[in-house]
Enzyme design. Structure first.
Site, PDB file in Angstrom:
ATOM      1  N   LYS A  13      81.536 -41.806   0.468  1.00 44.67           N
ATOM      2  CA  LYS A  13      82.465 -40.686   0.670  1.00 44.67           C
ATOM      3  C   LYS A  13      83.551 -41.010   1.697  1.00 44.67           C
ATOM      4  CE  LYS A  13      78.868 -38.157   3.053  1.00 44.67           C
ATOM      5  NZ  LYS A  13      79.058 -38.733   4.377  1.00 44.67           N
ATOM      6  N   ARG A  85      77.305 -29.430   7.080  1.00 48.25           N
ATOM      7  CA  ARG A  85      76.070 -30.147   6.770  1.00 48.25           C
ATOM      8  C   ARG A  85      74.885 -29.210   6.638  1.00 48.25           C
ATOM      9  NH1 ARG A  85      77.751 -35.476   8.599  1.00 48.25           N
ATOM     10  NH2 ARG A  85      76.133 -37.003   8.340  1.00 48.25           N
ATOM     11  N   ARG A 119      75.937 -52.165   5.098  1.00 54.21           N
ATOM     12  CA  ARG A 119      77.192 -51.550   5.507  1.00 54.21           C
ATOM     13  C   ARG A 119      77.657 -52.039   6.889  1.00 54.21           C
ATOM     14  NH1 ARG A 119      78.157 -45.149   5.166  1.00 54.21           N
ATOM     15  NH2 ARG A 119      76.798 -44.882   6.953  1.00 54.21           N
ATOM     16  N   ARG A 152      76.069 -49.859  12.455  1.00 46.54           N
ATOM     17  CA  ARG A 152      75.806 -48.671  13.257  1.00 46.54           C
ATOM     18  C   ARG A 152      74.316 -48.532  13.535  1.00 46.54           C
ATOM     19  NH1 ARG A 152      78.919 -44.151   9.906  1.00 46.54           N
ATOM     20  NH2 ARG A 152      76.928 -43.118  10.283  1.00 46.54           N
ATOM     21  N   ARG A 163      68.114 -39.347   7.993  1.00 47.56           N
ATOM     22  CA  ARG A 163      69.393 -38.761   7.583  1.00 47.56           C
ATOM     23  C   ARG A 163      69.355 -38.305   6.129  1.00 47.56           C
ATOM     24  NH1 ARG A 163      73.154 -43.454   8.699  1.00 47.56           N
ATOM     25  NH2 ARG A 163      74.921 -42.088   8.299  1.00 47.56           N
TER      26      ARG A 163
HETATM   27  P1  AMP Z   1      78.213 -39.599   9.442  1.00 51.07           P
HETATM   28  O1  AMP Z   1      79.148 -40.644   9.934  1.00 51.07           O
HETATM   29  O2  AMP Z   1      78.895 -38.472   8.724  1.00 51.07           O
HETATM   30  O3  AMP Z   1      77.059 -40.164   8.662  1.00 51.07           O
HETATM   31  O4  AMP Z   1      77.577 -38.930  10.756  1.00 51.07           O
HETATM   32  C1  AMP Z   1      76.836 -39.666  11.696  1.00 51.07           C
HETATM   33  C2  AMP Z   1      76.016 -38.744  12.565  1.00 51.07           C
HETATM   34  O5  AMP Z   1      76.883 -37.843  13.268  1.00 51.07           O
HETATM   35  C3  AMP Z   1      75.056 -37.831  11.808  1.00 51.07           C
HETATM   36  O6  AMP Z   1      73.845 -38.439  11.461  1.00 51.07           O
HETATM   37  C4  AMP Z   1      74.873 -36.706  12.828  1.00 51.07           C
HETATM   38  O7  AMP Z   1      74.030 -37.104  13.888  1.00 51.07           O
HETATM   39  C5  AMP Z   1      76.273 -36.561  13.405  1.00 51.07           C
HETATM   40  N1  AMP Z   1      77.083 -35.601  12.631  1.00 51.07           N
HETATM   41  C6  AMP Z   1      78.151 -35.871  11.815  1.00 51.07           C
HETATM   42  N2  AMP Z   1      78.645 -34.753  11.269  1.00 51.07           N
HETATM   43  C7  AMP Z   1      77.859 -33.743  11.732  1.00 51.07           C
HETATM   44  C8  AMP Z   1      77.837 -32.346  11.529  1.00 51.07           C
HETATM   45  N3  AMP Z   1      78.698 -31.742  10.690  1.00 51.07           N
HETATM   46  N4  AMP Z   1      76.898 -31.624  12.184  1.00 51.07           N
HETATM   47  C9  AMP Z   1      76.024 -32.197  13.011  1.00 51.07           C
HETATM   48  N5  AMP Z   1      75.957 -33.505  13.233  1.00 51.07           N
HETATM   49  C10 AMP Z   1      76.876 -34.286  12.617  1.00 51.07           C
END
Ligand code: AMP
Length: 203
Positions: A13, A85, A119, A152, A163
């Site tokens: 995405k 989320r 990744r 990461r 996740r």
């Molecule tokens: P992502 O890069 O979108 O996979 O996000 C990495 C991490 O950031 C997630 O596993 C959460 O810990 C935090 N995170 C990202 N977006 C949100 C959100 N909308 N609400 C809460 N935590 C978030």
């Protein structure tokens, strides 16, 4: 155009959001990127939560997002990646703005885990590459800004499992709230084909 892009980790995405952002000339707003850029006294707390694959508290997340949405470049539209989320965030978002379309990328957990383990992310601009499906032109170096690439902390197996669990339990159920706005896309295709399908379905 105000868009959401929703899908499990590894569904591509972020990559698709960047393509759409360039095509439509709207900013790509990734809440994960916003959180990784957090500075000051929140940084440690935020990093600890991210590392475990858990969610940042909703109110804090919304505060950070609102600041970003208030910037001038987001006034004409945006593509939001990583938010909402859960149900609470979706309710909060509805109070702040109205979304035109929701792109849902569908991918099995098995494929998601396979992709995430290869990744790589850019330390500087957050661009995402994949050692197998989308390698950078030069190993370890970002094509866009020449920053260094790294894996990461939350792309490591234990955090990925957590996740995906959070995605199925909390994020997937909110899709039904956007039923008449959803564009469903099969994520098990090449980046180019997915981009083409999204473009056709948005028109
Ligand atoms: P992502 O890069 O979108 O996979 O996000 C990495 C991490 O950031 C997630 O596993 C959460 O810990 C935090 N995170 C990202 N977006 C949100 C959100 N909308 N609400 C809460 N935590 C978030």
């Amino acid at each position: 155009m105000k868009l959401l892009i929703i899908g499990p980790q590894g569904s591509g995405k972020g990559t698709q959001a960047q393509i759409i952002s360039k095509k439509l000339n709207i900013p790509h707003i990734s809440t994960g990127d916003l959180l990784r850029q957090t500075e000051g006294n929140l940084k440690k707390q935020v990093n600890e939560i991210i590392k475990k694959g858990e969610l940042i508290p909703d109110n804090l997340m919304l505060r950070i997002l609102k600041q970003r949405l208030n910037k001038d470049d987001a006034k004409k539209g945006f593509i939001l990646d990583g938010f909402p989320r859960n149900k609470k965030q979706s309710d909060l978002l509805k109070k702040v703005t109205e979304i035109n379309k929701v792109i849902e990328i569908i991918l099995s957990d098995e494929e998601a885990i396979k992709r995430i383990s290869s990744r790589l992310s850019c330390m500087l601009c957050g661009a995402v590459f994949n050692k197998i499906t989308n390698p950078p032109k030069k190993e370890g170096i970002c094509d866009n800004c020449k920053g260094g690439l790294y894996q990461r902390e939350d792309d490591k197996p234990e955090a990925v499992k957590k996740r995906l669990e959070v995605y199925h339990k909390e994020t997937q159920p909110i899709l039904k709230e956007y039923q008449n706005k959803i564009i469903k896309i099969n994520g098990e295709q090449s980046i180019e084909n997915i981009a083409k399908e999204i473009k056709e379905k948005l028109e």
